[in-house]
Motif scaffolding. Sequence first.
Motif, PDB file in Angstrom:
ATOM      1  N   CYS A   1       0.839  -1.199   0.000  1.00 46.46           N
ATOM      2  CA  CYS A   1       0.000   0.000   0.000  1.00 46.46           C
ATOM      3  C   CYS A   1       0.874   1.248   0.000  1.00 46.46           C
ATOM      4  O   CYS A   1       1.829   1.350   0.770  1.00 46.46           O
ATOM      5  CB  CYS A   1      -0.907   0.015   1.227  1.00 46.46           C
ATOM      6  SG  CYS A   1      -1.858   1.551   1.356  1.00 46.46           S
TER       7      CYS A   1
ATOM      8  N   CYS B   1      -5.784  -1.296  -1.034  1.00 47.73           N
ATOM      9  CA  CYS B   1      -5.555  -1.699   0.355  1.00 47.73           C
ATOM     10  C   CYS B   1      -6.848  -1.604   1.166  1.00 47.73           C
ATOM     11  O   CYS B   1      -7.762  -0.854   0.819  1.00 47.73           O
ATOM     12  CB  CYS B   1      -4.495  -0.765   0.937  1.00 47.73           C
ATOM     13  SG  CYS B   1      -4.113  -1.065   2.672  1.00 47.73           S
TER      14      CYS B   1
ATOM     15  N   GLN C   1      -0.112   4.106   0.878  1.00 48.19           N
ATOM     16  CA  GLN C   1      -0.545   5.021   1.940  1.00 48.19           C
ATOM     17  C   GLN C   1      -0.054   4.546   3.311  1.00 48.19           C
ATOM     18  O   GLN C   1       0.458   5.328   4.086  1.00 48.19           O
ATOM     19  CB  GLN C   1      -2.070   5.077   1.938  1.00 48.19           C
ATOM     20  CG  GLN C   1      -2.634   6.454   2.165  1.00 48.19           C
ATOM     21  CD  GLN C   1      -4.040   6.536   1.597  1.00 48.19           C
ATOM     22  OE1 GLN C   1      -4.231   6.940   0.451  1.00 48.19           O
ATOM     23  NE2 GLN C   1      -5.028   6.124   2.372  1.00 48.19           N
ATOM     24  N   CYS C   2      -0.226   3.222   3.600  1.00 49.13           N
ATOM     25  CA  CYS C   2       0.095   2.743   4.951  1.00 49.13           C
ATOM     26  C   CYS C   2       1.143   1.634   4.955  1.00 49.13           C
ATOM     27  O   CYS C   2       1.469   1.095   6.016  1.00 49.13           O
ATOM     28  CB  CYS C   2      -1.183   2.267   5.650  1.00 49.13           C
ATOM     29  SG  CYS C   2      -1.810   0.703   5.009  1.00 49.13           S
TER      30      CYS C   2
ATOM     31  N   CYS D   1      -7.173  -0.034   3.736  1.00 52.29           N
ATOM     32  CA  CYS D   1      -7.280   1.350   4.218  1.00 52.29           C
ATOM     33  C   CYS D   1      -7.839   2.268   3.131  1.00 52.29           C
ATOM     34  O   CYS D   1      -8.089   3.442   3.383  1.00 52.29           O
ATOM     35  CB  CYS D   1      -5.915   1.869   4.696  1.00 52.29           C
ATOM     36  SG  CYS D   1      -4.836   2.441   3.366  1.00 52.29           S
TER      37      CYS D   1
HETATM   38 ZN   LIG Z   1      -3.127   0.992   3.159  1.00 53.59          ZN
END
Ligand SMILES: [Zn+2]
Length: 370
Positions: free
Chosen positions: A5, A21, A7-8, A23
């Motif tokens: 991912c 993901c 982002q995370c 998230c």
């Molecule tokens: Zn993520």
Amino acid sequence: MNLICEQCETVYPFNPTRARCDCGGPCRVAGAPAFDPQRVEREELSLWRYQHAFPLPGGSGRVTLGAGMTPLVAAEWAGRPLLLKCEYLNPTGSFKDRGTAVLVTALAAAGVERVVEDSSGNAGSSLAAYAARAGIWASVYVPAHASPVKQAQIAAYGAGLVRVPGPRTEAARAVLAAADAGAVYASHVYHPLVHHGIKTIAFELYEQWRRAGLDDGGPAAIFLPLGHGSLLLGLVQGLAELQAADCIGRMPRIYGAQASACAPLASAWQQGSSQPVPVEEGETIAEGVRIAAPVRGRAVLAAVRRCGGAILAVAEARTRAAQRRLAHMGFYVEPTSAVAVAALDEMRDRLAGTAVVILTGSGFKSPASG
Ligand SMILES: [Zn+2]
């Protein structure tokens, strides 16, 4: 191979049915194969000549409509030489077919039977066509303001067409709800396989550039329309693979072009910000780049900074004029493609070397008047 991912940083085992993901962030493929000039299938005259560089499970049967190997045509713009990569000549009339070919091949190999997608038109048409080819049922969510020609094209392939009133973000919201309910989200924006299809534009540019006997260093600059950034990021991925394989000595400067009416990335570029600036989704004839909240905005800004290009905002009148001028030169493209050529005008006096412009979508989808 894994999915990571952006982002995370959560890591998932590679699975083509996962578009993003948990998230909500977009993923990239880690451990994907890369371009190797020795492994190009020279007898194959489509993007499948580069199959060695696709992160596909072994034994995936190709789902093909013949996308790729689009012409690179020499032209002149405002008295300067220019090369036009004619992506609008792909099977459904846009560059999107490259990402779709790889994505649908992976989904068909995984036994997927139903897919959903949200699109302003071109990605939806492309998915509808490849899903039809693979015997997969597709539902495409389009903003109600999307070009009627594009909507008709989606329906003609036999896909379900869901018209969503309001701005494009509403269509995105509706499709996410459908994906959460269990359909595979075959998203051009999120799905990490899409970039691996689009990166073949860079490989073709390299082969065509060499065959034409042009400067060994490759193009000095590449101009393209910029919405969510799939085209830009896929192209940069391909260029990076070419550089890692010692095929090109330097990265070309990358110029992303947005419509002034909806320019979150051009605004961020001007302000020196590392993330998109929130904007209203203004009206523009360049519907393919009418994206107020680009999903991979941070990655786009970082990529352009690395390549040493810029992100530019183009006024409607200049886009209209560029579309007309292109047609008068014999290149019949939609307004979204013309945005990139209009951006070239902005940079004209500051460019050295040969520029390439990616002509992304066909004029049949959104014609210019006289
Ligand atoms: Zn993520």
